[in-house]
Design a protein around this motif. Structure first.
Motif, PDB file in Angstrom:
ATOM      1  N   LEU A  54       0.804  -1.223   0.000  1.00  0.00           N
ATOM      2  CA  LEU A  54       0.000   0.000   0.000  1.00  0.00           C
ATOM      3  C   LEU A  54       0.837   1.274   0.000  1.00  0.00           C
ATOM      4  O   LEU A  54       0.354   2.335  -0.403  1.00  0.00           O
ATOM      5  N   THR A  74      -7.130   2.756  -3.310  1.00  0.00           N
ATOM      6  CA  THR A  74      -6.785   2.202  -2.003  1.00  0.00           C
ATOM      7  C   THR A  74      -8.022   2.217  -1.118  1.00  0.00           C
ATOM      8  O   THR A  74      -8.497   3.282  -0.717  1.00  0.00           O
ATOM      9  N   ASP A  78      -8.547  -2.517   2.668  1.00  0.00           N
ATOM     10  CA  ASP A  78      -7.187  -2.961   2.344  1.00  0.00           C
ATOM     11  C   ASP A  78      -6.210  -2.534   3.435  1.00  0.00           C
ATOM     12  O   ASP A  78      -5.317  -3.286   3.823  1.00  0.00           O
ATOM     13  N   SER A 125     -14.949  -1.671   2.253  1.00  0.00           N
ATOM     14  CA  SER A 125     -14.452  -1.960   0.906  1.00  0.00           C
ATOM     15  C   SER A 125     -14.982  -0.964  -0.116  1.00  0.00           C
ATOM     16  O   SER A 125     -14.429  -0.836  -1.201  1.00  0.00           O
TER      17      SER A 125
END
Length: 156
Positions: A54, A74, A78, A125
């Motif tokens: 990331l 992103t 995550d 998400s």
């Protein structure tokens, strides 16, 4: 269900990074100061975020961290998963057929809490770092509160 400081701080730091980067590396010390998070704690989190793909680190003078991909790509989920934070609302081990009772059975409300965890994951998400930076997270709970308050006043 409670999200630990690990997950919350990782999201705060990633949003700060996206807000202050401008294409240039950002020092963790600067993020730590702005977000009032311990530098040593951030170093641990960013190690996990880097391993999770990331962020990327830049060494040397003017070094620091950059997002590894666009902020719009992103997702908050995550980030939370990268720092080993589980999104769950049950006491049971995720995916385990046995429950949390001493006799390994599941409680009657197990499916309710498991589905709540799934819904939280789906929501996280659907939100990106860019959504947060650009203040596109609507805060619909505030709107619901206003509607409830208005209907309460009208009922009086």
């Amino acid at each position: 269900m409670r999200l630990s400081t690990k997950g919350r701080y990782a999201v705060m730091a990633m949003v700060d990074l996206a807000s202050h980067s401008g294409g240039k590396p950002v020092a963790l010390a600067d993020i730590a100061d702005r977000q009032e998070i311990s530098l040593s704690y951030l170093e641990q989190l960013f190690g996990k975020l880097r391993k999770g793909g990331l962020v990327k680190s830049v060494r040397g003078p003017g070094g620091g961290y950059l997002l590894a991909r666009e902020a719009g790509e992103t997702r908050v989920s995550d980030i939370i998963m990268a720092v080993d934070e589980l999104i769950k609302a049950t006491r049971c081990t995720p995916g385990s057929p046995s429950g949390c009772h001493l006799n390994k059975s599941r409680c009657m409300t197990h499916d309710l809490w498991e589905e709540l965890g799934n819904q939280i994951y789906l929501y996280l998400s659907s939100v990106t770092v860019s959504d947060i930076v650009e203040r596109r997270v609507l805060g619909s709970s505030g709107l619901i509160f206003q509607e409830l308050e208005q209907s309460s006043v009208a009922a009086r």
